[in-house]
Design an enzyme around this catalytic site. Structure first.
Site, PDB file in Angstrom:
ATOM      1  N   TYR A  35      32.270 -45.162 -39.774  1.00 12.54           N
ATOM      2  CA  TYR A  35      31.038 -44.535 -39.266  1.00 12.54           C
ATOM      3  C   TYR A  35      29.929 -45.592 -39.169  1.00 12.54           C
ATOM      4  CZ  TYR A  35      26.944 -41.444 -39.072  1.00 12.54           C
ATOM      5  OH  TYR A  35      25.762 -40.821 -38.696  1.00 12.54           O
ATOM      6  N   SER A  45      20.708 -42.995 -34.029  1.00  8.52           N
ATOM      7  CA  SER A  45      21.459 -43.931 -34.860  1.00  8.52           C
ATOM      8  C   SER A  45      21.497 -43.317 -36.250  1.00  8.52           C
ATOM      9  CB  SER A  45      20.772 -45.293 -34.819  1.00  8.52           C
ATOM     10  OG  SER A  45      21.418 -46.192 -35.680  1.00  8.52           O
ATOM     11  N   LYS A  70      27.559 -47.059 -35.990  1.00 10.90           N
ATOM     12  CA  LYS A  70      26.091 -47.015 -35.946  1.00 10.90           C
ATOM     13  C   LYS A  70      25.497 -48.432 -35.962  1.00 10.90           C
ATOM     14  CE  LYS A  70      25.623 -42.464 -35.825  1.00 10.90           C
ATOM     15  NZ  LYS A  70      25.114 -41.749 -34.640  1.00 10.90           N
TER      16      LYS A  70
HETATM   17  N1  LIG Z   1      22.861 -35.084 -40.502  1.00 12.15           N
HETATM   18  C1  LIG Z   1      22.693 -36.308 -40.991  1.00 12.15           C
HETATM   19  O1  LIG Z   1      22.581 -36.507 -42.222  1.00 12.15           O
HETATM   20  C2  LIG Z   1      22.605 -37.473 -40.049  1.00 12.15           C
HETATM   21  C3  LIG Z   1      22.023 -38.656 -40.518  1.00 12.15           C
HETATM   22  C4  LIG Z   1      21.942 -39.755 -39.668  1.00 12.15           C
HETATM   23  C5  LIG Z   1      22.419 -39.664 -38.372  1.00 12.15           C
HETATM   24  N2  LIG Z   1      22.985 -38.508 -37.933  1.00 12.15           N
HETATM   25  C6  LIG Z   1      23.467 -38.457 -36.556  1.00 12.15           C
HETATM   26  O2  LIG Z   1      22.817 -37.395 -35.902  1.00 12.15           O
HETATM   27  C7  LIG Z   1      23.572 -37.011 -34.759  1.00 12.15           C
HETATM   28  C8  LIG Z   1      23.594 -35.491 -34.697  1.00 12.15           C
HETATM   29  O3  LIG Z   1      24.250 -35.004 -35.842  1.00 12.15           O
HETATM   30  P1  LIG Z   1      23.755 -33.712 -36.639  1.00 12.15           P
HETATM   31  O4  LIG Z   1      23.335 -34.146 -37.977  1.00 12.15           O
HETATM   32  O5  LIG Z   1      22.854 -32.902 -35.824  1.00 12.15           O
HETATM   33  O6  LIG Z   1      25.174 -32.988 -36.845  1.00 12.15           O
HETATM   34  P2  LIG Z   1      25.799 -31.711 -36.128  1.00 12.15           P
HETATM   35  O7  LIG Z   1      24.976 -30.513 -36.428  1.00 12.15           O
HETATM   36  O8  LIG Z   1      27.235 -31.704 -36.556  1.00 12.15           O
HETATM   37  O9  LIG Z   1      25.684 -32.017 -34.572  1.00 12.15           O
HETATM   38  C9  LIG Z   1      26.553 -32.920 -33.936  1.00 12.15           C
HETATM   39  C10 LIG Z   1      26.584 -32.573 -32.477  1.00 12.15           C
HETATM   40  O10 LIG Z   1      27.401 -33.543 -31.803  1.00 12.15           O
HETATM   41  C11 LIG Z   1      28.278 -32.824 -30.953  1.00 12.15           C
HETATM   42  N3  LIG Z   1      29.474 -33.571 -30.577  1.00 12.15           N
HETATM   43  C12 LIG Z   1      30.441 -34.086 -31.359  1.00 12.15           C
HETATM   44  N4  LIG Z   1      31.380 -34.672 -30.590  1.00 12.15           N
HETATM   45  C13 LIG Z   1      30.994 -34.516 -29.295  1.00 12.15           C
HETATM   46  C14 LIG Z   1      31.526 -34.871 -28.035  1.00 12.15           C
HETATM   47  N5  LIG Z   1      32.692 -35.518 -27.910  1.00 12.15           N
HETATM   48  N6  LIG Z   1      30.832 -34.563 -26.906  1.00 12.15           N
HETATM   49  C15 LIG Z   1      29.655 -33.894 -26.986  1.00 12.15           C
HETATM   50  N7  LIG Z   1      29.112 -33.502 -28.150  1.00 12.15           N
HETATM   51  C16 LIG Z   1      29.771 -33.803 -29.282  1.00 12.15           C
HETATM   52  C17 LIG Z   1      28.585 -31.548 -31.708  1.00 12.15           C
HETATM   53  O11 LIG Z   1      29.113 -30.606 -30.788  1.00 12.15           O
HETATM   54  P3  LIG Z   1      30.124 -29.414 -31.185  1.00 12.15           P
HETATM   55  O12 LIG Z   1      29.230 -28.285 -31.625  1.00 12.15           O
HETATM   56  O13 LIG Z   1      30.859 -29.143 -29.935  1.00 12.15           O
HETATM   57  O14 LIG Z   1      31.005 -29.920 -32.286  1.00 12.15           O
HETATM   58  C18 LIG Z   1      27.200 -31.200 -32.201  1.00 12.15           C
HETATM   59  O15 LIG Z   1      26.440 -30.585 -31.192  1.00 12.15           O
HETATM   60  C19 LIG Z   1      24.921 -37.689 -34.902  1.00 12.15           C
HETATM   61  O16 LIG Z   1      24.975 -38.795 -34.019  1.00 12.15           O
HETATM   62  C20 LIG Z   1      24.930 -38.163 -36.350  1.00 12.15           C
HETATM   63  O17 LIG Z   1      25.731 -39.314 -36.511  1.00 12.15           O
HETATM   64  C21 LIG Z   1      23.077 -37.410 -38.745  1.00 12.15           C
END
Ligand SMILES: NC(=O)c1ccc[n+]([C@@H]2O[C@H](COP(=O)([O-])OP(=O)(O)OC[C@H]3O[C@@H](n4cnc5c(N)ncnc54)[C@H](OP(=O)(O)O)[C@@H]3O)[C@@H](O)[C@H]2O)c1
Length: 269
Positions: A146, A132, A150
């Site tokens: 967004y 989340s 969430k």
């Molecule tokens: N980074 C932050 O500050 C933060 C904070 C709170 C929550 N989050 C949450 O953490 C989670 C992971 O994000 P992250 O920070 O690690 O960012 P990230 O490095 O951009 O990773 C996102 C991942 O999701 C994948 N993805 C996107 N659309 C998809 C789909 N249709 N099917 C399968 N995979 C898909 C991407 O794959 P591709 O490589 O193919 O694009 C990538 O592997 C997300 O749910 C995000 O909302 C992030």
């Protein structure tokens, strides 16, 4: 038998780091991603295998679950992690953009969860962990859609855990603050000229928080805790200022909290 975690969105960021973390802990890891070639370097870890999953494609989800069960023999933890951020002026967003944001961040989670539940029920155990966000509990400007995904994920998980408890299936939400991953570069930012005076400086201020944000290791460690603490705890805040902000939201009247957010993120206006 080794424990197995099934991770969505394992090509980069939190998903990738979690794959590595669990493999170091001796688990078998099903690292799923849309483009398996992106995860080639993960294969240097002997207990990580890569499977193709696009969370928008139900058949890829079912195929991958079957393939993981054949390869590893079991799945103990589902980590619903794939997601991205649609950010900017709501009025500028198209229905298609909004739908894709919901399809990925919430309907994708529901789809993978629904696909694995018959298996978890059949063995009377399982842990479902969702990425989340602190943005599932509090909000910032420009992230309206967004946040909507969430907040939906928070409601979904909080309700779902009741009906799954009789089957010994646990549901948990990890709530990261800002984390340095590809998230920032993957942001889909939209605006129109009428909003630019607000959206551009506020978006830049929000992006600045990533400069001092921790890396995804802190989240991987929290996922590990959620996967192995054996509890029915629902929420796991983690990372940077996230836990403090959630505490302040709990402590302060909403109007005070919102004034604080404005004073921080609108300071360039
Ligand atoms: N980074 C932050 O500050 C933060 C904070 C709170 C929550 N989050 C949450 O953490 C989670 C992971 O994000 P992250 O920070 O690690 O960012 P990230 O490095 O951009 O990773 C996102 C991942 O999701 C994948 N993805 C996107 N659309 C998809 C789909 N249709 N099917 C399968 N995979 C898909 C991407 O794959 P591709 O490589 O193919 O694009 C990538 O592997 C997300 O749910 C995000 O909302 C992030």
């Amino acid at each position: 038998m080794k424990k197995v975690i099934f991770i969505t969105g394992a090509s980069t960021g939190i998903g990738r780091e979690t794959a590595v973390y669990f493999s170091k802990k001796g688990w078998n890891v099903a690292a799923t991603m849309r483009s398996p070639e992106k995860g080639k370097d993960l294969l240097q870890h002997p207990n990580i295998a890569i499977f193709a999953v696009d969370v928008l494609d139900s058949s890829s989800i079912k195929k991958a679950i079957d393939a993981v069960l054949i390869k590893f023999g079991n799945i103990d933890v589902l980590f619903n992690n794939a997601g991205y951020g649609l950010v900017g002026a709501f009025e500028a967003m198209t229905q298609e953009q909004i739908k894709k944001q919901f399809d990925t961040n919430i309907f994708g989670v529901m789809n993978v969860t629904r696909s694995i539940l018959p298996y978890f029920r059949s063995k009377n155990s399982g842990v479902i962990i969702n990425t989340s966000s602190m943005g599932g509990i509090i909000t910032f400007p420009l992230y309206s859609v967004y946040h909507a995904t969430k907040w939906a994920l928070e409601g979904f998980a909080e309700s779902l855990q009741y009906e799954l408890r009789p089957f010994n299936i646990k549901v948990k939400n990890i709530e990261p603050g800002a984390i340095k991953t590809e998230f920032e570069t993957a942001i889909e930012f939209v605006s129109i000229s009428a909003y630019d005076r607000y959206t551009k400086p506020v978006h830049q201020t929000m992006l600045d928080t990533y400069k001092t944000a921790p890396g995804p290791q802190v989240v991987a460690k929290k996922v590990w805790q959620a996967a192995s603490d054996g509890s029915y705890r629902l929420r796991y805040p983690v990372g940077g200022q996230g836990p403090l902000l959630l505490f302040m939201r709990w402590l302060l009247p909403l109007s005070w909290f919102m004034a604080m957010v404005r004073s921080q993120v609108e300071k360039r206006i």
